[in-house]
Enzyme design. Structure first.
Site, mmCIF file in Angstrom:
data_model
loop_
_atom_site.group_PDB
_atom_site.id
_atom_site.type_symbol
_atom_site.label_atom_id
_atom_site.label_comp_id
_atom_site.label_asym_id
_atom_site.label_seq_id
_atom_site.Cartn_x
_atom_site.Cartn_y
_atom_site.Cartn_z
ATOM 1 N N ASP A 29 10.630 -13.148 13.939
ATOM 2 C CA ASP A 29 9.357 -12.626 13.471
ATOM 3 C C ASP A 29 8.210 -13.428 14.094
ATOM 4 O O ASP A 29 8.271 -14.661 14.190
ATOM 5 C CB ASP A 29 9.283 -12.704 11.939
ATOM 6 C CG ASP A 29 8.175 -11.832 11.362
ATOM 7 O OD1 ASP A 29 8.492 -10.847 10.680
ATOM 8 O OD2 ASP A 29 6.980 -12.143 11.611
ATOM 9 N N ASN A 85 11.093 -4.203 3.035
ATOM 10 C CA ASN A 85 9.872 -3.699 2.415
ATOM 11 C C ASN A 85 9.783 -2.203 2.719
ATOM 12 O O ASN A 85 9.811 -1.802 3.882
ATOM 13 C CB ASN A 85 8.645 -4.429 2.966
ATOM 14 C CG ASN A 85 8.640 -5.906 2.613
ATOM 15 O OD1 ASN A 85 9.059 -6.284 1.519
ATOM 16 N ND2 ASN A 85 8.192 -6.748 3.531
ATOM 17 N N GLN A 92 5.152 -2.948 3.511
ATOM 18 C CA GLN A 92 5.646 -2.541 4.835
ATOM 19 C C GLN A 92 4.456 -2.290 5.753
ATOM 20 O O GLN A 92 3.569 -1.493 5.435
ATOM 21 C CB GLN A 92 6.511 -1.273 4.732
ATOM 22 C CG GLN A 92 7.079 -0.869 6.089
ATOM 23 C CD GLN A 92 8.029 0.331 6.023
ATOM 24 O OE1 GLN A 92 8.251 0.908 4.967
ATOM 25 N NE2 GLN A 92 8.571 0.699 7.172
ATOM 26 N N SER A 93 4.450 -2.965 6.890
ATOM 27 C CA SER A 93 3.321 -2.838 7.820
ATOM 28 C C SER A 93 3.731 -2.244 9.161
ATOM 29 O O SER A 93 2.874 -1.906 9.965
ATOM 30 C CB SER A 93 2.665 -4.213 8.037
ATOM 31 O OG SER A 93 3.589 -5.118 8.597
ATOM 32 N N VAL A 94 5.028 -2.126 9.421
ATOM 33 C CA VAL A 94 5.517 -1.525 10.664
ATOM 34 C C VAL A 94 6.443 -0.370 10.293
ATOM 35 O O VAL A 94 7.401 -0.553 9.517
ATOM 36 C CB VAL A 94 6.269 -2.564 11.536
ATOM 37 C CG1 VAL A 94 6.843 -1.890 12.777
ATOM 38 C CG2 VAL A 94 5.349 -3.710 11.937
ATOM 39 N N HIS A 98 13.221 -2.149 9.040
ATOM 40 C CA HIS A 98 13.620 -3.479 9.491
ATOM 41 C C HIS A 98 14.061 -4.316 8.310
ATOM 42 O O HIS A 98 13.506 -4.213 7.217
ATOM 43 C CB HIS A 98 12.487 -4.178 10.259
ATOM 44 C CG HIS A 98 11.156 -4.104 9.590
ATOM 45 N ND1 HIS A 98 10.353 -2.981 9.628
ATOM 46 C CD2 HIS A 98 10.468 -5.013 8.848
ATOM 47 C CE1 HIS A 98 9.230 -3.203 8.954
ATOM 48 N NE2 HIS A 98 9.289 -4.426 8.459
#
Ligand code: 5GP
Length: 112
Positions: A29, A85, A92-94, A98
């Site tokens: 990350d 997430n 969750q940002s992407v 994942h």
């Protein structure tokens, strides 16, 4: 594969890749929240866990087994956490499924 993790799969942007096979990729990350913080992603685009289908069952199992394998590889025998997430409220940002593998320090519970 215009999403950022798709570009990492295609090597259009760089990442510190620690594991790869036909179905999955694992890389560090960029903003680690623990001494070891690795993301495991499927090469097939699944935007989030809630959009996975029964047809994805074997792939989801493979991602968990990949997390186990990577944790062993990264010497996380003292313990580690695997986090997904799902959705905006969960952080969750992407928009590509994942798994976070977090370890190398004592982790508090519950998460924030
Ligand atoms: P989320 O918040 O969606 O659960 O997790 C996304 C994670 O992806 C974050 O921990 C963030 O630091 C990481 N991330 C975002 N962009 C990049 C990138 O370009 N490279 C790497 N290696 N990690 C990224």
């Amino acid at each position: 594969m215009s999403d950022i993790f798709g570009k990492i799969i295609q090597r259009k942007i760089s990442a510190d890749i620690v594991y790869e096979d036909d179905l999955a990729l694992a890389f560090k990350d960029i903003n680690p929240q623990a001494p070891t913080h690795i993301l495991v992603i499927p090469k097939q685009l699944i935007p989030r866990l809630s959009e996975a289908t029964n047809e994805d069952s074997a792939l989801l199992g493979h991602l968990l087994m990949t997390a186990k394998k990577v944790a062993e590889q990264e010497n996380l025998a003292d313990g580690y956490r695997v986090v997904i997430n799902n959705g905006e409220q969960a952080g969750q940002s992407v928009d590509r499924l994942h798994l976070h593998i977090l370890g190398g320090r004592r982790l508090s519970w519950p998460p924030g």
